[in-house]
Design a protein around this motif. Structure first.
Motif, PDB file in Angstrom:
ATOM      1  N   ILE A  71       0.838  -1.200   0.000  1.00  0.00           N
ATOM      2  CA  ILE A  71       0.000   0.000   0.000  1.00  0.00           C
ATOM      3  C   ILE A  71       0.869   1.245   0.000  1.00  0.00           C
ATOM      4  O   ILE A  71       2.034   1.205   0.376  1.00  0.00           O
ATOM      5  N   ARG A  72       0.279   2.335  -0.418  1.00  0.00           N
ATOM      6  CA  ARG A  72       0.933   3.644  -0.391  1.00  0.00           C
ATOM      7  C   ARG A  72       0.631   4.288   0.948  1.00  0.00           C
ATOM      8  O   ARG A  72      -0.474   4.173   1.478  1.00  0.00           O
ATOM      9  N   LEU A  73       1.603   4.948   1.515  1.00  0.00           N
ATOM     10  CA  LEU A  73       1.395   5.689   2.758  1.00  0.00           C
ATOM     11  C   LEU A  73       1.118   7.143   2.439  1.00  0.00           C
ATOM     12  O   LEU A  73       1.627   7.654   1.456  1.00  0.00           O
ATOM     13  N   ALA A  76      -3.148   4.499   2.450  1.00  0.00           N
ATOM     14  CA  ALA A  76      -3.394   3.077   2.162  1.00  0.00           C
ATOM     15  C   ALA A  76      -3.925   2.858   0.749  1.00  0.00           C
ATOM     16  O   ALA A  76      -4.632   1.899   0.489  1.00  0.00           O
ATOM     17  N   GLY A  77      -3.561   3.746  -0.181  1.00  0.00           N
ATOM     18  CA  GLY A  77      -3.988   3.607  -1.567  1.00  0.00           C
ATOM     19  C   GLY A  77      -3.034   2.738  -2.374  1.00  0.00           C
ATOM     20  O   GLY A  77      -2.072   2.172  -1.863  1.00  0.00           O
ATOM     21  N   ARG A  78      -3.312   2.654  -3.650  1.00  0.00           N
ATOM     22  CA  ARG A  78      -2.491   1.855  -4.562  1.00  0.00           C
ATOM     23  C   ARG A  78      -1.226   2.645  -4.922  1.00  0.00           C
ATOM     24  O   ARG A  78      -1.313   3.775  -5.380  1.00  0.00           O
ATOM     25  N   PRO A  79      -0.039   2.054  -4.754  1.00  0.00           N
ATOM     26  CA  PRO A  79       1.191   2.770  -5.102  1.00  0.00           C
ATOM     27  C   PRO A  79       1.321   2.922  -6.616  1.00  0.00           C
ATOM     28  O   PRO A  79       0.917   2.044  -7.375  1.00  0.00           O
ATOM     29  N   GLY A  80       1.890   4.034  -7.037  1.00  0.00           N
ATOM     30  CA  GLY A  80       2.077   4.300  -8.455  1.00  0.00           C
ATOM     31  C   GLY A  80       3.345   3.670  -9.011  1.00  0.00           C
ATOM     32  O   GLY A  80       4.182   3.136  -8.278  1.00  0.00           O
ATOM     33  N   PHE A  81       3.505   3.774 -10.319  1.00  0.00           N
ATOM     34  CA  PHE A  81       4.641   3.181 -11.015  1.00  0.00           C
ATOM     35  C   PHE A  81       5.966   3.726 -10.499  1.00  0.00           C
ATOM     36  O   PHE A  81       6.900   2.967 -10.249  1.00  0.00           O
ATOM     37  N   ARG A  82       6.051   5.026 -10.336  1.00  0.00           N
ATOM     38  CA  ARG A  82       7.301   5.652  -9.901  1.00  0.00           C
ATOM     39  C   ARG A  82       7.725   5.152  -8.517  1.00  0.00           C
ATOM     40  O   ARG A  82       8.890   4.838  -8.294  1.00  0.00           O
ATOM     41  N   LEU A 127      11.650   3.239   1.771  1.00  0.00           N
ATOM     42  CA  LEU A 127      12.188   4.443   1.171  1.00  0.00           C
ATOM     43  C   LEU A 127      11.175   5.141   0.260  1.00  0.00           C
ATOM     44  O   LEU A 127      11.081   6.350   0.244  1.00  0.00           O
ATOM     45  N   ALA A 128      10.392   4.384  -0.457  1.00  0.00           N
ATOM     46  CA  ALA A 128       9.488   4.942  -1.457  1.00  0.00           C
ATOM     47  C   ALA A 128       8.123   5.334  -0.904  1.00  0.00           C
ATOM     48  O   ALA A 128       7.250   5.732  -1.644  1.00  0.00           O
ATOM     49  N   GLY A 129       7.905   5.215   0.381  1.00  0.00           N
ATOM     50  CA  GLY A 129       6.618   5.584   0.953  1.00  0.00           C
ATOM     51  C   GLY A 129       5.541   4.542   0.752  1.00  0.00           C
ATOM     52  O   GLY A 129       4.366   4.869   0.637  1.00  0.00           O
ATOM     53  N   VAL A 130       5.943   3.281   0.673  1.00  0.00           N
ATOM     54  CA  VAL A 130       4.985   2.187   0.593  1.00  0.00           C
ATOM     55  C   VAL A 130       5.258   1.219   1.731  1.00  0.00           C
ATOM     56  O   VAL A 130       6.343   1.182   2.290  1.00  0.00           O
ATOM     57  N   ARG A 131       4.264   0.436   2.074  1.00  0.00           N
ATOM     58  CA  ARG A 131       4.394  -0.514   3.180  1.00  0.00           C
ATOM     59  C   ARG A 131       3.697  -1.810   2.806  1.00  0.00           C
ATOM     60  O   ARG A 131       2.741  -1.813   2.045  1.00  0.00           O
TER      61      ARG A 131
END
Length: 157
Positions: A71-73, A76-82, A127-131
């Motif tokens: 998930i994106r922090l 809790a959304g969907r993480p993007g390609f970048r 590092l990328a803001g995902v968990r």
């Protein structure tokens, strides 16, 4: 523990696929290409698994098997390609060097305690803001948000 098992499954599945691909291709290529071929295939399969599959279904193959989602922090959304590419590069290039970095910085610290007394252990952060979270925890979090309760972002497993 789930995350580590998922990473192990990802590595095993990637090596298995590359082994099968290389075996079928070795008869047609020379020795110079036979060395580069597995490396290129490992990188390509790793990218497809960790970035493209994660974009499509929120998890790599190992994470799907273990019931873990990415998930994106902080929402809790969907993480993007970048973010996923940054996370993949981080895991591919930086993480494997950490044991060596720690040893080169202070060889005595490898056998001693990791943190000074009284300093809390850092929570899992990427590092990328995902968990990575368990699928069950993500469903509970979404149900709480839809119901009007604003609970914390699901903790990593």
């Amino acid at each position: 523990m789930r995350r580590y098992l998922a990473v192990g499954l990802d590595a095993y599945l990637c090596l298995l696929a590359v082994g099968l691909l290389v075996r079928s291709c070795l008869e047609s290529v020379g020795t110079g290409r036979a060395i580069a071929l597995p490396v290129v295939q490992l990188i390509g399969l790793s990218f497809a698994n960790q970035v493209l599959l994660t974009m499509a279904v929120r998890a790599s193959a190992g994470k799907l098997i273990m019931g873990v989602r990415v998930i994106r922090l902080p929402d809790a959304g969907r993480p993007g390609f970048r973010r996923l590419v940054l996370r993949w590069l981080y895991g591919l290039l930086w993480l494997p060097l950490q044991p060596w970095r720690r040893f080169l910085r202070d060889p005595a610290a490898v056998w001693g305690p990791e943190r000074p007394a009284g300093r809390p252990v850092e929570a899992y952060a990427d590092l990328a803001g995902v968990r990575q979270v368990r699928r069950r925890d993500l469903r509970s979090y979404r149900a709480a948000v839809r119901g009007g309760a604003h609970g914390p972002v699901p903790r990593g497993d």
